[in-house]
Design a protein around this motif. Structure first.
Motif, PDB file in Angstrom:
ATOM      1  N   MET A 252      24.591  43.607   6.622  1.00  0.00           N
ATOM      2  CA  MET A 252      26.025  43.303   6.506  1.00  0.00           C
ATOM      3  C   MET A 252      26.504  43.836   5.153  1.00  0.00           C
ATOM      4  N   ILE A 253      26.859  45.115   5.115  1.00  0.00           N
ATOM      5  CA  ILE A 253      27.053  45.799   3.844  1.00  0.00           C
ATOM      6  C   ILE A 253      28.487  45.739   3.323  1.00  0.00           C
ATOM      7  N   ASN A 254      29.424  45.184   4.088  1.00  0.00           N
ATOM      8  CA  ASN A 254      30.791  45.052   3.577  1.00  0.00           C
ATOM      9  C   ASN A 254      31.454  43.817   4.176  1.00  0.00           C
ATOM     10  N   ASP A 255      32.630  43.501   3.655  1.00  0.00           N
ATOM     11  CA  ASP A 255      33.321  42.280   4.075  1.00  0.00           C
ATOM     12  C   ASP A 255      33.665  42.286   5.553  1.00  0.00           C
ATOM     13  N   TRP A 256      34.044  43.443   6.094  1.00  0.00           N
ATOM     14  CA  TRP A 256      34.471  43.485   7.488  1.00  0.00           C
ATOM     15  C   TRP A 256      33.318  43.201   8.439  1.00  0.00           C
ATOM     16  N   LEU A 257      32.132  43.656   8.100  1.00  0.00           N
ATOM     17  CA  LEU A 257      30.964  43.332   8.911  1.00  0.00           C
ATOM     18  C   LEU A 257      30.664  41.841   8.851  1.00  0.00           C
ATOM     19  N   LEU A 258      30.870  41.235   7.681  1.00  0.00           N
ATOM     20  CA  LEU A 258      30.672  39.788   7.545  1.00  0.00           C
ATOM     21  C   LEU A 258      31.684  39.019   8.386  1.00  0.00           C
ATOM     22  N   TYR A 259      32.932  39.485   8.392  1.00  0.00           N
ATOM     23  CA  TYR A 259      33.956  38.828   9.218  1.00  0.00           C
ATOM     24  C   TYR A 259      33.605  38.962  10.704  1.00  0.00           C
ATOM     25  N   GLY A 260      33.080  40.126  11.080  1.00  0.00           N
ATOM     26  CA  GLY A 260      32.665  40.322  12.461  1.00  0.00           C
ATOM     27  C   GLY A 260      31.519  39.400  12.830  1.00  0.00           C
ATOM     28  N   LEU A 261      30.556  39.250  11.923  1.00  0.00           N
ATOM     29  CA  LEU A 261      29.439  38.334  12.150  1.00  0.00           C
ATOM     30  C   LEU A 261      29.941  36.901  12.288  1.00  0.00           C
ATOM     31  N   PHE A 262      30.915  36.543  11.480  1.00  0.00           N
ATOM     32  CA  PHE A 262      31.535  35.211  11.538  1.00  0.00           C
ATOM     33  C   PHE A 262      32.089  34.952  12.938  1.00  0.00           C
ATOM     34  N   ALA A 263      32.829  35.906  13.476  1.00  0.00           N
ATOM     35  CA  ALA A 263      33.416  35.750  14.813  1.00  0.00           C
ATOM     36  C   ALA A 263      32.334  35.672  15.883  1.00  0.00           C
ATOM     37  N   VAL A 264      31.294  36.473  15.752  1.00  0.00           N
ATOM     38  CA  VAL A 264      30.214  36.484  16.744  1.00  0.00           C
ATOM     39  C   VAL A 264      29.480  35.149  16.767  1.00  0.00           C
ATOM     40  N   ILE A 265      29.215  34.576  15.590  1.00  0.00           N
ATOM     41  CA  ILE A 265      28.501  33.292  15.535  1.00  0.00           C
ATOM     42  C   ILE A 265      29.345  32.190  16.164  1.00  0.00           C
ATOM     43  N   ILE A 266      30.644  32.184  15.876  1.00  0.00           N
ATOM     44  CA  ILE A 266      31.524  31.188  16.498  1.00  0.00           C
ATOM     45  C   ILE A 266      31.469  31.317  18.018  1.00  0.00           C
ATOM     46  N   PHE A 267      31.576  32.550  18.502  1.00  0.00           N
ATOM     47  CA  PHE A 267      31.552  32.790  19.942  1.00  0.00           C
ATOM     48  C   PHE A 267      30.226  32.337  20.551  1.00  0.00           C
ATOM     49  N   CYS A 268      29.119  32.701  19.917  1.00  0.00           N
ATOM     50  CA  CYS A 268      27.802  32.350  20.453  1.00  0.00           C
ATOM     51  C   CYS A 268      27.585  30.839  20.445  1.00  0.00           C
ATOM     52  N   ARG A 269      28.009  30.180  19.365  1.00  0.00           N
ATOM     53  CA  ARG A 269      27.836  28.733  19.313  1.00  0.00           C
ATOM     54  C   ARG A 269      28.688  28.038  20.374  1.00  0.00           C
ATOM     55  N   TYR A 270      29.920  28.499  20.537  1.00  0.00           N
ATOM     56  CA  TYR A 270      30.779  27.891  21.551  1.00  0.00           C
ATOM     57  C   TYR A 270      30.244  28.147  22.958  1.00  0.00           C
ATOM     58  N   MET A 271      29.744  29.349  23.196  1.00  0.00           N
ATOM     59  CA  MET A 271      29.187  29.665  24.502  1.00  0.00           C
ATOM     60  C   MET A 271      27.916  28.856  24.771  1.00  0.00           C
ATOM     61  N   SER A 272      27.090  28.677  23.754  1.00  0.00           N
ATOM     62  CA  SER A 272      25.866  27.905  23.957  1.00  0.00           C
ATOM     63  C   SER A 272      26.179  26.460  24.280  1.00  0.00           C
ATOM     64  N   TYR A 273      27.303  25.964  23.743  1.00  0.00           N
ATOM     65  CA  TYR A 273      27.719  24.591  24.064  1.00  0.00           C
ATOM     66  C   TYR A 273      28.317  24.515  25.470  1.00  0.00           C
ATOM     67  N   SER A 274      29.250  25.417  25.756  1.00  0.00           N
ATOM     68  CA  SER A 274      29.960  25.336  27.039  1.00  0.00           C
ATOM     69  C   SER A 274      29.079  25.744  28.214  1.00  0.00           C
ATOM     70  N   ARG A 275      28.144  26.690  27.995  1.00  0.00           N
ATOM     71  CA  ARG A 275      27.269  27.154  29.078  1.00  0.00           C
ATOM     72  C   ARG A 275      25.886  26.498  29.054  1.00  0.00           C
ATOM     73  N   LYS A 276      25.682  25.611  28.072  1.00  0.00           N
ATOM     74  CA  LYS A 276      24.406  24.886  27.957  1.00  0.00           C
ATOM     75  C   LYS A 276      23.215  25.826  27.791  1.00  0.00           C
ATOM     76  N   TRP A 277      23.384  26.860  26.929  1.00  0.00           N
ATOM     77  CA  TRP A 277      22.256  27.738  26.636  1.00  0.00           C
ATOM     78  C   TRP A 277      21.183  26.945  25.900  1.00  0.00           C
ATOM     79  N   GLN A 278      19.929  27.154  26.278  1.00  0.00           N
ATOM     80  CA  GLN A 278      18.823  26.422  25.685  1.00  0.00           C
ATOM     81  C   GLN A 278      17.671  27.345  25.343  1.00  0.00           C
ATOM     82  N   LEU A 279      16.904  26.953  24.343  1.00  0.00           N
ATOM     83  CA  LEU A 279      15.671  27.650  24.030  1.00  0.00           C
ATOM     84  C   LEU A 279      14.558  27.107  24.942  1.00  0.00           C
ATOM     85  N   PRO A 280      13.486  27.891  25.116  1.00  0.00           N
ATOM     86  CA  PRO A 280      12.371  27.388  25.940  1.00  0.00           C
ATOM     87  C   PRO A 280      11.830  26.076  25.372  1.00  0.00           C
ATOM     88  N   ARG A 281      11.384  25.212  26.246  1.00  0.00           N
ATOM     89  CA  ARG A 281      10.838  23.937  25.814  1.00  0.00           C
ATOM     90  C   ARG A 281       9.596  23.607  26.624  1.00  0.00           C
TER      91      ARG A 281
END
Length: 202
Positions: free
Chosen positions: A166-195
């Motif tokens: 993540m070599i500049n601010d815009w890549l960091l902002y993009g990562l920020f958006a991706v993490i929000i999306f992934c966390r929300y999707m993991s909650y709404s779609r019940k994504w789970q790690l192997p157990r």
């Protein structure tokens, strides 16, 4: 610029997240403030201790404390019909806080020239620590231990930042958006790690 953005966004998001949980548990205004502040600053405090920074570093964030106090008060005063869907609000603000503080924690470790493993740990502790303390104080099972994926997103943020991808601010902002999306999707779609469950014979 990115450091300030993630610090402010993460602080406000986690402060509101803590306030939501406190109001759901029917805490009074003082309790709402306590839970909001602990959620906003708990993860950073834990991270600082483990990466060797003095605890007093926390008190150098006067502006963020002031922003937190105002944000909690404004949220507390909002009309009930705007916050009645607290579950949706809580998960969105928690996802924002997780994303912002994971990135901020990893950036902090990189600034200190710590190894990759320490960057990942700093991202996880900063992104998840405040929420863990919040849930424990509210008598709830911490989000990081629930079924859907949570801390993994913080670890991925730490890995990418620690590897200097993540070599500049815009890549960091993009990562920020991706993490929000992934966390929300993991909650709404019940994504789970192997157990794996162990069955112990009695």
């Amino acid at each position: 610029m990115a450091w300030t953005f993630f610090s402010v966004i993460g602080t406000v998001a986690f402060a509101i997240s803590g306030a939501i949980i406190a109001m759901e548990e029917e805490y009074d205004l003082f309790g709402v403030y306590i839970l909001g502040i602990v959620t906003a600053f708990g993860g950073g405090a834990i991270r600082n201790v483990l990466i060797g920074l003095p605890v007093s570093t926390l008190w150098n964030q006067e502006m963020l404390f002031q922003i937190t106090l105002v944000a909690i008060l404004l949220f507390f005063l909002m009309p009930h019909h705007l916050i009645k869907h607290w579950n949706r609000w809580g998960n969105i603000t928690d996802a924002i806080g997780l994303a912002a503080f994971s990135i901020q924690g990893a950036m902090h470790a990189v600034r200190l020239e710590l190894p990759l493993s320490a960057v990942i740990v700093a991202a996880i502790l900063t992104g998840c620590g405040g929420g863990i303390i919040r849930d424990l104080l509210a008598g709830r099972k911490p989000l990081v231990l629930r079924d859907e994926i949570y801390a993994l997103w913080a670890a991925i943020a730490g890995l990418l930042i620690g590897m200097q991808l993540m070599i500049n601010d815009w890549l960091l902002y993009g990562l920020f958006a991706v993490i929000i999306f992934c966390r929300y999707m993991s909650y709404s779609r019940k994504w789970q790690l192997p157990r794996k469950k162990l069955y112990i014979e009695k």
